[in-house]
Design a protein around this motif. Structure first.
Motif, PDB file in Angstrom:
ATOM      1  N   PRO A  43     -98.293  36.597 -23.894  1.00 51.08           N
ATOM      2  CA  PRO A  43     -97.546  37.434 -22.945  1.00 51.08           C
ATOM      3  C   PRO A  43     -98.355  37.725 -21.678  1.00 51.08           C
ATOM      4  N   SER A  44     -97.653  37.659 -20.551  1.00 47.16           N
ATOM      5  CA  SER A  44     -98.270  37.896 -19.244  1.00 47.16           C
ATOM      6  C   SER A  44     -97.237  38.578 -18.358  1.00 47.16           C
ATOM      7  N   GLY A  45     -97.284  39.877 -18.267  1.00 41.93           N
ATOM      8  CA  GLY A  45     -96.287  40.604 -17.490  1.00 41.93           C
ATOM      9  C   GLY A  45     -95.009  40.778 -18.285  1.00 41.93           C
ATOM     10  N   PRO A  46     -93.995  41.423 -17.684  1.00 44.99           N
ATOM     11  CA  PRO A  46     -92.777  41.753 -18.421  1.00 44.99           C
ATOM     12  C   PRO A  46     -91.951  40.548 -18.889  1.00 44.99           C
ATOM     13  N   ASP A  47     -91.884  39.491 -18.111  1.00 47.43           N
ATOM     14  CA  ASP A  47     -91.072  38.331 -18.492  1.00 47.43           C
ATOM     15  C   ASP A  47     -91.878  37.039 -18.476  1.00 47.43           C
ATOM     16  N   GLY A  48     -93.204  37.146 -18.512  1.00 49.93           N
ATOM     17  CA  GLY A  48     -94.030  35.963 -18.359  1.00 49.93           C
ATOM     18  C   GLY A  48     -94.809  35.578 -19.604  1.00 49.93           C
ATOM     19  N   TYR A  71     -99.998  26.385 -17.733  1.00 47.94           N
ATOM     20  CA  TYR A  71     -98.819  26.706 -16.940  1.00 47.94           C
ATOM     21  C   TYR A  71     -98.514  28.185 -17.110  1.00 47.94           C
ATOM     22  N   VAL A  72     -97.574  28.678 -16.331  1.00 51.97           N
ATOM     23  CA  VAL A  72     -97.059  30.029 -16.492  1.00 51.97           C
ATOM     24  C   VAL A  72     -95.540  29.916 -16.600  1.00 51.97           C
ATOM     25  N   PHE A  73     -94.969  30.499 -17.647  1.00 50.10           N
ATOM     26  CA  PHE A  73     -93.522  30.515 -17.871  1.00 50.10           C
ATOM     27  C   PHE A  73     -93.002  31.908 -17.528  1.00 50.10           C
ATOM     28  N   HIS A  74     -91.864  31.964 -16.822  1.00 46.31           N
ATOM     29  CA  HIS A  74     -91.200  33.238 -16.537  1.00 46.31           C
ATOM     30  C   HIS A  74     -89.757  33.140 -17.012  1.00 46.31           C
ATOM     31  N   GLY A  75     -89.383  33.998 -17.957  1.00 42.95           N
ATOM     32  CA  GLY A  75     -88.019  34.004 -18.474  1.00 42.95           C
ATOM     33  C   GLY A  75     -87.054  34.576 -17.452  1.00 42.95           C
ATOM     34  N   HIS A  76     -85.832  34.080 -17.482  1.00 38.24           N
ATOM     35  CA  HIS A  76     -84.754  34.598 -16.638  1.00 38.24           C
ATOM     36  C   HIS A  76     -83.424  34.295 -17.293  1.00 38.24           C
ATOM     37  N   GLY A  77     -82.424  35.071 -17.010  1.00 35.71           N
ATOM     38  CA  GLY A  77     -81.055  34.873 -17.483  1.00 35.71           C
ATOM     39  C   GLY A  77     -80.860  33.926 -18.633  1.00 35.71           C
ATOM     40  N   ARG A  78     -80.652  32.673 -18.358  1.00 32.54           N
ATOM     41  CA  ARG A  78     -80.324  31.676 -19.381  1.00 32.54           C
ATOM     42  C   ARG A  78     -81.424  30.645 -19.584  1.00 32.54           C
ATOM     43  N   PHE A  80     -85.744  29.649 -18.102  1.00 33.83           N
ATOM     44  CA  PHE A  80     -87.078  30.005 -17.630  1.00 33.83           C
ATOM     45  C   PHE A  80     -87.502  29.128 -16.460  1.00 33.83           C
ATOM     46  N   ASP A  81     -88.484  29.623 -15.720  1.00 30.49           N
ATOM     47  CA  ASP A  81     -89.159  28.865 -14.668  1.00 30.49           C
ATOM     48  C   ASP A  81     -90.535  28.503 -15.191  1.00 30.49           C
ATOM     49  N   VAL A  82     -91.025  27.320 -14.834  1.00 35.28           N
ATOM     50  CA  VAL A  82     -92.376  26.900 -15.198  1.00 35.28           C
ATOM     51  C   VAL A  82     -93.160  26.730 -13.899  1.00 35.28           C
ATOM     52  N   PHE A  83     -94.309  27.391 -13.819  1.00 35.86           N
ATOM     53  CA  PHE A  83     -95.175  27.334 -12.649  1.00 35.86           C
ATOM     54  C   PHE A  83     -96.497  26.678 -13.012  1.00 35.86           C
ATOM     55  N   PHE A  84     -97.070  25.953 -12.051  1.00 37.65           N
ATOM     56  CA  PHE A  84     -98.439  25.472 -12.203  1.00 37.65           C
ATOM     57  C   PHE A  84     -99.340  26.699 -12.118  1.00 37.65           C
ATOM     58  N   PRO A  88    -101.693  30.726  -4.870  1.00 42.62           N
ATOM     59  CA  PRO A  88    -100.593  31.376  -5.563  1.00 42.62           C
ATOM     60  C   PRO A  88     -99.883  30.384  -6.493  1.00 42.62           C
ATOM     61  N   PRO A  89     -99.136  30.903  -7.484  1.00 39.89           N
ATOM     62  CA  PRO A  89     -98.418  30.011  -8.401  1.00 39.89           C
ATOM     63  C   PRO A  89     -97.434  29.123  -7.642  1.00 39.89           C
ATOM     64  N   ARG A  90     -97.304  27.876  -8.092  1.00 38.21           N
ATOM     65  CA  ARG A  90     -96.384  26.918  -7.467  1.00 38.21           C
ATOM     66  C   ARG A  90     -95.375  26.481  -8.516  1.00 38.21           C
ATOM     67  N   LEU A  91     -94.088  26.530  -8.155  1.00 34.26           N
ATOM     68  CA  LEU A  91     -93.015  26.192  -9.093  1.00 34.26           C
ATOM     69  C   LEU A  91     -93.055  24.712  -9.477  1.00 34.26           C
ATOM     70  N   PHE A  92     -93.059  24.451 -10.783  1.00 27.57           N
ATOM     71  CA  PHE A  92     -92.909  23.094 -11.307  1.00 27.57           C
ATOM     72  C   PHE A  92     -91.417  22.797 -11.427  1.00 27.57           C
ATOM     73  N   HIS A  93     -90.700  23.639 -12.187  1.00 23.60           N
ATOM     74  CA  HIS A  93     -89.252  23.490 -12.278  1.00 23.60           C
ATOM     75  C   HIS A  93     -88.594  24.702 -12.927  1.00 23.60           C
ATOM     76  N   THR A  94     -87.277  24.756 -12.781  1.00 22.23           N
ATOM     77  CA  THR A  94     -86.428  25.791 -13.367  1.00 22.23           C
ATOM     78  C   THR A  94     -85.544  25.144 -14.423  1.00 22.23           C
ATOM     79  N   VAL A  95     -85.470  25.778 -15.593  1.00 21.59           N
ATOM     80  CA  VAL A  95     -84.704  25.226 -16.712  1.00 21.59           C
ATOM     81  C   VAL A  95     -83.632  26.235 -17.124  1.00 21.59           C
ATOM     82  N   GLU A  96     -82.381  25.793 -17.112  1.00 27.90           N
ATOM     83  CA  GLU A  96     -81.253  26.570 -17.622  1.00 27.90           C
ATOM     84  C   GLU A  96     -80.891  25.962 -18.973  1.00 27.90           C
TER      85      GLU A  96
END
Length: 153
Positions: A43-48, A71-78, A80-84, A88-96
């Motif tokens: 766990p890293s932060g509220p949704d990470g 990597y760093v994963f951030h949960g959202h709605g349906r 998650f986002d994956v960041f390098f 600063p963090p750079r977005l790898f991709h968004t997965v629905e």
């Protein structure tokens, strides 16, 4: 979109919470080699989640190396986002994620790295394992990498 609760994963919004912990993984890099190791989601932060993998990479040439990735994963709605993991963090991709008829949760994403394209799919299986597949194509890279994760006891 189908938001059915599936297997051990719940719906797409619950996946990152359920990834927390240690996972063994087996990776096949078609035409290049394989890797086995341990991945940890912390766990890293509220949704990470901070993702770290370590393992032994065995190339078809016979070379063996210790390898790691973060990597760093951030949960959202349906999903998650994956960041390098960079500053600063750079977005790898968004997965629905969407539930399939076989009870799995599936999602896909694309990422352009220079002129090389990463087409990624995530499959969270009803029995609790998951698979990440990257098809990489372009002038500098051309391979498919499939990684299967199983919860570490």
């Amino acid at each position: 979109m189908n938001e059915t609760v599936t297997g051990n994963w719940g719906d797409g919004s619950e996946v990152t919470k359920r990834l927390t912990g240690s996972w063994s993984f087996n990776r096949l890099i078609e035409g290049q080699g394989s890797m086995q190791g341990l991945a940890t989601f912390t766990p890293s932060g509220p949704d990470g989640l901070a993702y770290r993998e370590q393992g032994r990479l065995k190339l078809l040439t016979g070379t063996e190396l210790e390898a790691e990735r973060e990597y760093v994963f951030h949960g959202h709605g349906r999903g998650f986002d994956v960041f390098f993991k960079e500053a600063p963090p750079r977005l790898f991709h968004t997965v629905e994620l969407v539930a399939s008829d076989d009870g799995a949760l599936n999602g896909s994403a694309d990422h352009l790295c220079g002129f090389d394209r990463y087409q990624s799919t995530y499959t969270f299986r009803p029995e609790g394992s998951f698979v990440i597949r990257h098809i990489v194509s372009g002038p500098r890279k051309d391979y498919t990498m499939v990684t299967t994760y199983r919860r570490k006891a």
